[in-house]
Design a protein around this motif. Structure first.
Motif, PDB file in Angstrom:
ATOM      1  N   ALA A 200       6.231 -14.916  -7.106  1.00  0.00           N
ATOM      2  CA  ALA A 200       6.508 -13.216  -7.397  1.00  0.00           C
ATOM      3  C   ALA A 200       6.866 -12.748  -8.581  1.00  0.00           C
ATOM      4  O   ALA A 200       7.850 -13.547  -9.521  1.00  0.00           O
ATOM      5  N   GLU A 201       6.704 -11.564  -9.250  1.00  0.00           N
ATOM      6  CA  GLU A 201       7.755 -10.848  -9.896  1.00  0.00           C
ATOM      7  C   GLU A 201       7.351  -9.878 -10.272  1.00  0.00           C
ATOM      8  O   GLU A 201       6.564  -9.434  -9.684  1.00  0.00           O
ATOM      9  N   GLN A 202       8.484  -8.864 -10.494  1.00  0.00           N
ATOM     10  CA  GLN A 202       8.362  -7.533 -10.228  1.00  0.00           C
ATOM     11  C   GLN A 202       8.555  -7.023 -11.926  1.00  0.00           C
ATOM     12  O   GLN A 202       8.772  -7.348 -13.078  1.00  0.00           O
ATOM     13  N   ILE A 203       7.342  -5.795 -12.416  1.00  0.00           N
ATOM     14  CA  ILE A 203       6.854  -5.753 -13.680  1.00  0.00           C
ATOM     15  C   ILE A 203       6.853  -4.217 -13.363  1.00  0.00           C
ATOM     16  O   ILE A 203       6.137  -3.699 -12.757  1.00  0.00           O
ATOM     17  N   ASN A 204       7.580  -3.987 -14.266  1.00  0.00           N
ATOM     18  CA  ASN A 204       7.234  -2.058 -14.487  1.00  0.00           C
ATOM     19  C   ASN A 204       7.875  -1.167 -12.659  1.00  0.00           C
ATOM     20  O   ASN A 204       7.234  -0.679 -12.436  1.00  0.00           O
ATOM     21  N   GLY A 205       8.805  -2.009 -12.063  1.00  0.00           N
ATOM     22  CA  GLY A 205       9.208  -1.391 -10.480  1.00  0.00           C
ATOM     23  C   GLY A 205       7.574  -1.658  -9.869  1.00  0.00           C
ATOM     24  O   GLY A 205       8.539  -1.949  -8.756  1.00  0.00           O
ATOM     25  N   GLU A 206       7.285  -2.567 -10.205  1.00  0.00           N
ATOM     26  CA  GLU A 206       6.054  -3.299  -9.068  1.00  0.00           C
ATOM     27  C   GLU A 206       6.077  -4.777  -8.943  1.00  0.00           C
ATOM     28  O   GLU A 206       5.669  -4.798 -10.264  1.00  0.00           O
ATOM     29  N   TRP A 207       5.251  -4.465  -7.953  1.00  0.00           N
ATOM     30  CA  TRP A 207       5.724  -6.437  -7.456  1.00  0.00           C
ATOM     31  C   TRP A 207       4.231  -6.847  -7.795  1.00  0.00           C
ATOM     32  O   TRP A 207       3.303  -6.318  -7.031  1.00  0.00           O
ATOM     33  N   THR A 208       4.081  -7.873  -8.640  1.00  0.00           N
ATOM     34  CA  THR A 208       3.172  -9.114  -8.902  1.00  0.00           C
ATOM     35  C   THR A 208       2.528  -9.473  -8.053  1.00  0.00           C
ATOM     36  O   THR A 208       4.443 -10.756  -8.591  1.00  0.00           O
ATOM     37  N   VAL A 209       2.808 -11.172  -7.987  1.00  0.00           N
ATOM     38  CA  VAL A 209       2.210 -12.237  -7.504  1.00  0.00           C
ATOM     39  C   VAL A 209       1.256 -12.903  -8.639  1.00  0.00           C
ATOM     40  O   VAL A 209      -0.210 -12.762  -7.990  1.00  0.00           O
TER      41      VAL A 209
ATOM     42  N   PRO B  39       1.032  -1.271   0.009  1.00  0.00           N
ATOM     43  CA  PRO B  39       0.114   0.253  -0.041  1.00  0.00           C
ATOM     44  C   PRO B  39       0.823   1.120   0.274  1.00  0.00           C
ATOM     45  O   PRO B  39       0.758   2.545  -0.487  1.00  0.00           O
ATOM     46  N   THR B  40       1.951   1.121   0.264  1.00  0.00           N
ATOM     47  CA  THR B  40       2.798   2.312   0.631  1.00  0.00           C
ATOM     48  C   THR B  40       3.757   2.128  -0.568  1.00  0.00           C
ATOM     49  O   THR B  40       5.222   3.459  -0.690  1.00  0.00           O
ATOM     50  N   GLY B  41       3.846   1.393  -1.090  1.00  0.00           N
ATOM     51  CA  GLY B  41       5.040   1.121  -2.398  1.00  0.00           C
ATOM     52  C   GLY B  41       6.315   0.703  -1.619  1.00  0.00           C
ATOM     53  O   GLY B  41       7.425   0.835  -2.713  1.00  0.00           O
ATOM     54  N   ASN B  42       6.209   0.324  -0.520  1.00  0.00           N
ATOM     55  CA  ASN B  42       7.634   0.398   0.263  1.00  0.00           C
ATOM     56  C   ASN B  42       7.536  -1.412   0.601  1.00  0.00           C
ATOM     57  O   ASN B  42       6.606  -1.575   0.432  1.00  0.00           O
ATOM     58  N   VAL B  43       8.680  -2.090   0.613  1.00  0.00           N
ATOM     59  CA  VAL B  43       7.761  -3.860   1.404  1.00  0.00           C
ATOM     60  C   VAL B  43       8.603  -3.371   2.873  1.00  0.00           C
ATOM     61  O   VAL B  43       8.683  -4.314   3.463  1.00  0.00           O
ATOM     62  N   THR B  44       9.292  -2.363   3.768  1.00  0.00           N
ATOM     63  CA  THR B  44       9.711  -2.602   4.694  1.00  0.00           C
ATOM     64  C   THR B  44       9.312  -0.753   4.796  1.00  0.00           C
ATOM     65  O   THR B  44       8.877   0.503   4.199  1.00  0.00           O
ATOM     66  N   ASP B  45       8.569  -0.152   6.136  1.00  0.00           N
ATOM     67  CA  ASP B  45       8.448   1.025   6.294  1.00  0.00           C
ATOM     68  C   ASP B  45       8.702   1.014   7.995  1.00  0.00           C
ATOM     69  O   ASP B  45       8.856   0.020   8.661  1.00  0.00           O
TER      70      ASP B  45
ATOM     71  N   PHE C  43       8.088   0.746  14.946  1.00  0.00           N
ATOM     72  CA  PHE C  43       7.997  -0.219  14.008  1.00  0.00           C
ATOM     73  C   PHE C  43       8.618  -0.457  12.896  1.00  0.00           C
ATOM     74  O   PHE C  43       8.184  -0.071  12.427  1.00  0.00           O
ATOM     75  N   GLU C  44       9.442  -1.663  12.522  1.00  0.00           N
ATOM     76  CA  GLU C  44       9.936  -1.727  11.560  1.00  0.00           C
ATOM     77  C   GLU C  44       8.622  -3.141  10.831  1.00  0.00           C
ATOM     78  O   GLU C  44       8.701  -4.048  12.032  1.00  0.00           O
ATOM     79  N   VAL C  45       8.101  -2.924   9.557  1.00  0.00           N
ATOM     80  CA  VAL C  45       7.175  -3.424   9.495  1.00  0.00           C
ATOM     81  C   VAL C  45       7.009  -3.888   7.453  1.00  0.00           C
ATOM     82  O   VAL C  45       7.372  -3.570   7.078  1.00  0.00           O
ATOM     83  N   THR C  46       5.965  -4.796   7.613  1.00  0.00           N
ATOM     84  CA  THR C  46       5.986  -5.110   5.792  1.00  0.00           C
ATOM     85  C   THR C  46       4.209  -5.038   5.964  1.00  0.00           C
ATOM     86  O   THR C  46       3.962  -5.863   6.359  1.00  0.00           O
ATOM     87  N   MET C  47       3.913  -3.984   5.163  1.00  0.00           N
ATOM     88  CA  MET C  47       2.476  -4.494   5.299  1.00  0.00           C
ATOM     89  C   MET C  47       2.109  -4.752   4.016  1.00  0.00           C
ATOM     90  O   MET C  47       2.403  -4.258   2.960  1.00  0.00           O
ATOM     91  N   ILE C  48       1.440  -5.878   3.551  1.00  0.00           N
ATOM     92  CA  ILE C  48       1.387  -6.120   2.288  1.00  0.00           C
ATOM     93  C   ILE C  48      -0.193  -6.822   2.063  1.00  0.00           C
ATOM     94  O   ILE C  48      -0.834  -6.762   3.271  1.00  0.00           O
ATOM     95  N   ASN C  49      -0.629  -6.315   0.678  1.00  0.00           N
ATOM     96  CA  ASN C  49      -1.819  -7.284   0.286  1.00  0.00           C
ATOM     97  C   ASN C  49      -2.490  -8.638  -0.959  1.00  0.00           C
ATOM     98  O   ASN C  49      -1.850  -7.791  -1.748  1.00  0.00           O
ATOM     99  N   ALA C  50      -1.698  -9.211  -0.224  1.00  0.00           N
ATOM    100  CA  ALA C  50      -1.774 -10.673  -0.271  1.00  0.00           C
ATOM    101  C   ALA C  50      -2.107 -11.792  -0.452  1.00  0.00           C
ATOM    102  O   ALA C  50      -2.455 -11.947   1.068  1.00  0.00           O
TER     103      ALA C  50
END
Length: 397
Positions: A362-371, A193-199, A209-216
């Motif tokens: 998972a793969e990165q397409i145009n800088g965006e991760w997708t699964v 959601p934030t565009g980052n793999v960690t925040d 806290f260091e976190v990974t927030m993911i929608n998957a």
């Protein structure tokens, strides 16, 4: 004095993965409950036995845990490329609330079996022996799930030798494919959601806290076990008997939900308990599971503990397993780093009841991760079928 009576509704009580719930065909529900709304929720609450201030659900079908306070509504799909539509309702135990915000990955394993047994899958698609591919539309998150249901002599095969940690008895293996589980998944939009793999997540009174927030699979926030004072080997009692710890987790979860864009104000988290999930990860360590099984550090890639509906889960939610597998496949996430870093297409993680393997492409397409998809094996079994009985006043708005 007038005496009220009960109504009865056809239903099936099923185990799916490490959860169990009450399954309904939508057309079997009272007409007023075949659409979303107050009457539908009132019926499901009464079926499960909520709200219950004693938190036992004695007067209902619920089992007084997030894993057993669940309902499912199935209907034949109007989509030409799907067999059934699957709607999941997570019923709160102590409050009059049904959460429709996410899927249940565990009960997904029972959807295909239920659909076949109830005539919702075209007979031409069911082999005499082999696997029946059931195409499921998950209506909560609007995603496609494929269930490969074993068939023997034209009937669903429920018994077998597949063992699933968190379930006492072996059963037939059901392979589940979650297709595109992260693309436009959840209210937050993209996979991250934030565009980052960690925040860094600021939580007043508790720290940063260091976190990974993911929608998957389901919106999930991952933290480091060490940042919380844990080592990743904790079982349920270590967390669920600590009221202060549970409040801390819920506060962190609420702030993460807001940062993920799932809620606008922190107070909204109270009525959105099913999502996001909160979990913590650690490097592999040997431990003894809740059943007494010894899990060696060499048997797993990462340790994960996750909370559901405010309590540490006894095993792992299926949708959270999708999030774990996806995050593990993406370099730099907290899950990936705890698992040793690098790229991978599957991960074997330790949870309170044992271990589970989940694959993700998972793969990165145009800088965006997708699964593309996530894959895991579960099992399912019918426990009881017939009718549930509820007081007739549930039909009053």
């Amino acid at each position: 004095m007038s005496v009220k009576s009960q109504i009865k509704i056809p239903a099936t009580y099923m185990r799916g993965g490490t959860s169990k719930g009450v399954f309904f065909k939508r057309d079997d529900l009272p007409l007023a409950a075949q659409q979303p709304g107050t009457i539908r929720d009132q019926i499901l609450l009464r079926v499960i036995g909520s709200p219950d201030p004693y938190a036992k659900q004695i007067d209902g079908m619920g089992g007084a845990s997030s894993s057993t306070s669940k309902t499912v509504i199935i209907t034949k799909s109007e989509r030409h490329d799907h067999d059934v539509d699957y709607l999941f309702g997570q019923v709160a135990i102590d409050r009059p609330f049904v959460d429709w915000s996410g899927n249940c990955g565990n009960l997904t394993a029972a959807v295909g079996s239920f659909a076949i047994r109830n005539g919702l899958v075209d007979d031409k698609r069911i082999p005499e022996n082999g696997l029946c591919t059931v195409r499921i539309w998950q209506a909560n998150i609007e995603k496609t799930i494929i269930a490969h249901v074993p068939i023997s002599n034209g009937q669903v095969q429920e018994l077998g030798e597949f063992e699933l940690d968190g379930v006492t008895f072996p059963a037939a293996e059901v392979k589940i494919e979650f297709l595109d589980p992260a693309e436009d998944d959840a209210d937050g939009g993209s996979m991250f959601p934030t565009g980052n793999v960690t925040d860094l997540l600021d939580v007043p009174d508790f720290g940063t806290f260091e976190v990974t927030m993911i929608n998957a699979g389901i919106p999930t926030v991952f933290l480091k076990a060490s940042d919380l004072g844990y080592d990743g080997r904790e079982l349920q009692d270590a967390i669920n008997s600590d009221a202060k710890a549970l409040q801390k987790f819920e506060t962190i979860r609420a702030h993460a939900a807001q940062k993920m864009g799932l809620i606008q104000t922190l107070s909204e988290a109270e009525t959105r308990q099913h999502t996001p999930k909160i979990a913590f990860v650690a490097e592999p360590k040997s431990y003894t599971s809740s059943s007494g099984k010894n899990i060696a550090a060499t048997e797993i890639d990462v340790s994960v503990r996750a909370l559901s509906m405010g309590k540490l889960h006894h095993a792992m939610m299926g949708t959270a397993a999708v999030a774990i597998g996806t995050a593990a496949a993406i370099p730099g996430t907290l899950v990936n780093l705890a698992a040793g870093g690098g790229s991978r297409e599957s991960v074997r993680f330790g949870h309170p009841s044992g271990t589970l393997t989940v694959g993700a492409q998972a793969e990165q397409i145009n800088g965006e991760w997708t699964v593309k998809k996530a894959i895991m094996s579960r099992s399912a079994r019918v426990l009881m079928e017939g009718w549930v009985h509820v007081p007739e006043d549930v039909l009053s708005a």
